[in-house]
Design an enzyme around this catalytic site. Structure first.
Site, mmCIF file in Angstrom:
data_model
loop_
_atom_site.group_PDB
_atom_site.id
_atom_site.type_symbol
_atom_site.label_atom_id
_atom_site.label_comp_id
_atom_site.label_asym_id
_atom_site.label_seq_id
_atom_site.Cartn_x
_atom_site.Cartn_y
_atom_site.Cartn_z
ATOM 1 N N ASP A 71 -3.461 8.280 -1.455
ATOM 2 C CA ASP A 71 -3.823 7.228 -0.497
ATOM 3 C C ASP A 71 -5.266 6.779 -0.741
ATOM 4 O OD1 ASP A 71 -3.735 5.629 1.883
ATOM 5 O OD2 ASP A 71 -4.675 7.259 3.011
ATOM 6 N N HIS B 38 0.835 -1.222 0.000
ATOM 7 C CA HIS B 38 0.000 0.000 0.000
ATOM 8 C C HIS B 38 0.866 1.268 0.000
ATOM 9 C CE1 HIS B 38 -3.115 2.899 0.897
ATOM 10 N NE2 HIS B 38 -2.576 3.150 2.070
ATOM 11 N N GLU C 268 0.568 5.791 12.768
ATOM 12 C CA GLU C 268 -0.765 5.339 13.173
ATOM 13 C C GLU C 268 -0.807 3.848 13.501
ATOM 14 O OE1 GLU C 268 -5.165 5.796 11.386
ATOM 15 O OE2 GLU C 268 -3.616 7.158 10.708
ATOM 16 N N ASP C 269 -0.076 3.050 12.703
ATOM 17 C CA ASP C 269 -0.255 1.594 12.813
ATOM 18 C C ASP C 269 0.894 0.838 13.472
ATOM 19 O OD1 ASP C 269 -2.618 1.969 11.513
ATOM 20 O OD2 ASP C 269 -1.863 1.478 9.526
#
Length: 740
Positions: free
Chosen positions: A155, A64, A93-94
């Site tokens: 995105d 991604h 964020e992840d």
């Protein structure tokens, strides 16, 4: 997490490197000094941070960020900082990376961009939606660094391209949000290719049947179209070559979404949409000769084909607000078909396809003044600084200013002012300055005295008249349309309201002292309940303005404790959360419509009148249970974008005993006995109840609307087919009841 997938780790590693090398190859032409090193470092950092993560498709998550970075380079034309930011855009964020880590390793610029791309934490409150807040946060960074929005669009584009693997309700929510906000934003930033793809992909999930139907039709007519384009181009190309211009000529079909919109708007089948494709002529020429070259090529085209004088659009002399420049004309071929021809230079084409990034590339330090796009971004910054407006209100205001066509007007000294179409003299005044708008009493348009709400037309010269005694009032909000004017008027009114409310509060305190009561929550609630005000602020304001007689206040001491009136809105978040939870518990699977309604209370929305077979979803309202809407309902996009957390999957049960109201339009040539034939089919052959029928005939053309009760969509389609086969009827189709 990856157990469910059979994974060939070695093959995956090779694929990750293949994708990374493809990105580097694309970026290579503009890399300087240590750029390749920095990109490599970002890639390995992201690959390591995401190494155990997979997407819904089962693919490694790192695909991604690589794809998003590739879109940034290949389709938007961004550089190294953006590639690095795109590769790292999900690590904060992840994974356990913090913004501090990013700043230490990659510098402050990249950290700021990633901060702008990272969602805000926290639970959506009463009047705001998480999505709207995220969007607003992102726009705040837009005004500092446009790359944030451009990477966000990349995105979103990759997410839309890979939406296949998501659950249906998530697809609907993401597709609606894309259509509602991101496509208009891409349009405003001049990214036409991305805007078009986002609209098409959004339609693919929101209105799949129609999308697939048009896609198939476009594909079926491909061969015929190519032949047509070749024949059209031949004579034009010959003359252009003789004149010594170097051009590229290509034909491209209109997007599926724009064809669908035309079919709906003009109420015509696919075959009758006259401009299914456009011919684009791109000229390679130096910037100083651009205008003359475009008009010269225009004259060559119109020597060969007759133009439609009403369809000439000159965005070369005055570019659109998003910097789009092009010359559009529609010409008639010798086969009697209209074709749109777009004439532009290579630079203009670059800006039209790659938008803001290309506009930046061509912007010379010496170029005169700011471009309209820079001015627009400055105006976004200005409206963001007026910060007390609720997020959803802001997003709506912002959105209404994204897709507007422009109108061009002049000040008395000849300065060009660009406003959204539909703006009035008052919008013009606020555009000059908020102070000018605030004390505007009228205007002169082309030397003629006019009122504040007079609409501005292209080419008008506007002089604003002011008075130091004038103040904005509530009525002004009815006719201004620019977000600057709306925000300024609302700000003024809020200030006024606060002033009146504080005077009102003083009066209330004095009255309560007389009846020996304190001003606390309990007393305020009792007063609000007794006088029926919306909120404490409204109550104090009404007292301050004399709308509530202070003498009445002492009556509240008679109101019993238990009569405390619980206000709906103070309970909203809990009620909504409770209703959502109840609905989801009652049916973890989709809400089944037509079964036992004791399980979950739902109603059909009046705005779109769904019938069994329609693609639908449930929406948890604050006070009216669950409302069922069609996914193509005009309100659906907004609900899904702003209140995604209140959406519930819903589908129909097969055994349906209820009849639903639907509308059918029939169009054809009038003849004796036509009405009899229509009623015969509806009432006798199909045994359907008809609620109403209205007929218009005009010069032998017959148009009728019939409201009938049907079981489901297939029942409705049978009826439409039968009506369409009546002698003299050209078309029969369902119309949406909200259109009437």
């Amino acid at each position: 997490m990856g157990d469910a997938f059979v994974v060939d780790v070695e093959e995956e590693k090779k694929e990750i490197l293949r994708r990374y090398r493809r990105l580097l190859r694309r970026a290579k032409p503009f890399l300087k000094d240590d750029d390749a090193k920095i990109i490599r470092k970002a890639f390995f950092t992201a690959a390591e941070a995401h190494k155990d993560m997979r997407r819904k498709t089962g693919e490694p998550y790192i695909y991604h960020p690589i794809e998003v970075a590739y879109i940034c380079v290949a389709e938007i034309g961004l550089g190294t900082t953006s590639i690095v930011s795109a590769l790292l855009h999900d690590v904060v964020e992840d994974t356990d990376w913090s913004l501090g880590d990013v700043e230490r390793e990659f510098g402050v610029k990249v950290m700021r961009i990633i901060d702008g791309l990272t969602k805000i934490s926290g639970v959506p409150g009463e009047s705001m939606s998480e999505q709207a807040e995220n969007f607003r946060k992102m726009l705040l960074t837009l005004s500092k660094d446009t790359r944030v929005i451009l990477i966000k669009l990349a995105d979103r584009l990759h997410n839309m391209r890979t939406l296949e693997s998501m659950q249906r309700h998530k697809q609907l929510k993401i597709a609606s949000e894309t259509f509602y906000l991101y496509a208009p934003l891409a349009h405003r930033l001049g990214l036409y290719a991305i805007k078009t793809e986002l609209e098409d992909l959004s339609m693919k999930y929101r209105e799949a049947d129609e999308y697939n139907y048009i896609a198939k039709k476009i594909n079926d007519t491909k061969e015929e179209r190519s032949r047509f384009i070749r024949n059209f181009i031949r004579p034009v190309q010959k003359t252009i070559n003789e004149q010594g211009y170097k051009v590229e000529i290509k034909g491209r079909p209109k997007s599926i979404y724009s064809i669908a919109t035309k079919m709906k708007k003009q109420n015509v089948p696919f075959e009758e949409v006259y401009d299914l494709f456009a011919i684009r002529i791109i000229i390679d020429v130096e910037e100083e000769n651009e205008k003359a070259a475009c008009w010269h090529v225009y004259s060559i085209v119109t020597d060969n084909y007759t133009p439609n004088p009403d369809r000439l659009r000159d965005w070369i002399s005055i570019p659109k607000a998003n910097s789009y420049e092009s010359l559009h004309t529609t010409v008639m071929t010798n086969k009697g078909q209209w074709v749109e021809v777009q004439i532009r230079t290579r630079r203009m084409d670059d800006i039209a396809e790659k938008g803001y990034a290309a506009h930046w590339k061509y912007k010379d330090g010496a170029s005169s003044g700011e471009s309209s796009l820079d001015l627009w971004i400055a105006s976004v910054r200005e409206s963001l600084e007026q910060n007390d407006i609720s997020a959803i209100e802001f997003v709506d205001d912002f959105r209404s200013n994204l897709f507007q066509e422009e109108v061009y007007a002049f000040t008395p000294k000849g300065k060009l002012i660009t406003l959204p179409n539909g703006s009035c003299a008052l919008d013009f005044a606020f555009d000059i300055h908020t102070e000018v708008g605030g004390c505007c009493i009228g205007a002169k348009i082309n030397k003629k005295l006019v009122s504040l709400n007079t609409k501005i037309k292209n080419g008008d010269q506007v002089e604003i008249l002011t008075s130091s005694k004038q103040r904005p009032n509530e009525g002004w909000l009815k006719y201004v349309i620019t977000s600057k004017a709306i925000a300024s008027i609302k700000d003024y009114l809020k200030e006024e309201k606060k002033k009146a409310a504080s005077e009102g509060k003083e009066i209330v305190l004095r009255k309560l002292k007389q009846i020996k009561l304190d001003l606390n929550n309990d007393t305020i609630n009792r007063m609000i309940a007794y006088f029926g005000s919306e909120s404490p602020l409204d109550f104090f304001y009404e007292v301050g303005k004399g709308k509530i007689d202070p003498k009445e206040i002492k009556k509240i001491s008679d109101v019993k404790e238990e009569k405390k009136h619980k206000r709906k809105h103070s309970d909203q978040p809990n009620e909504v959360a409770h209703a959502t939870k109840k609905a989801k518990e009652a049916n973890d699977n989709p809400l089944i419509l037509g079964e036992d309604m004791d399980m979950v209370d739902y109603k059909f929305a009046n705005c779109c009148k769904p019938i069994p077979g329609d693609d639908v979803f449930g929406f948890v309202t604050v006070s009216d249970g669950i409302k069922i809407h069609r996914t193509s309902c005009p309100n659906a996009t907004e609900l899904m974008s702003n209140y995604g957390y209140r959406i519930i999957k819903a589908k129909w049960t097969s055994q349906q005993e209820i009849a639903f109201l639907a509308g059918i339009k029939v169009v054809g040539t009038d003849r004796l006995g036509m009405i009899n034939d229509i009623t015969q089919i509806i009432s006798n052959d199909l045994k359907v109840n008809m609620r109403s029928m209205s007929i218009d005939t005009d010069n032998g053309i017959f148009e009728g609307s019939v409201m009938v009760y049907v079981d489901d969509t297939s029942h409705l389609e049978t009826m439409i087919d039968k009506l369409g086969s009546i002698n003299g009827i050209e078309r029969a189709y369902r119309f949406d009841l909200y259109e009437d």
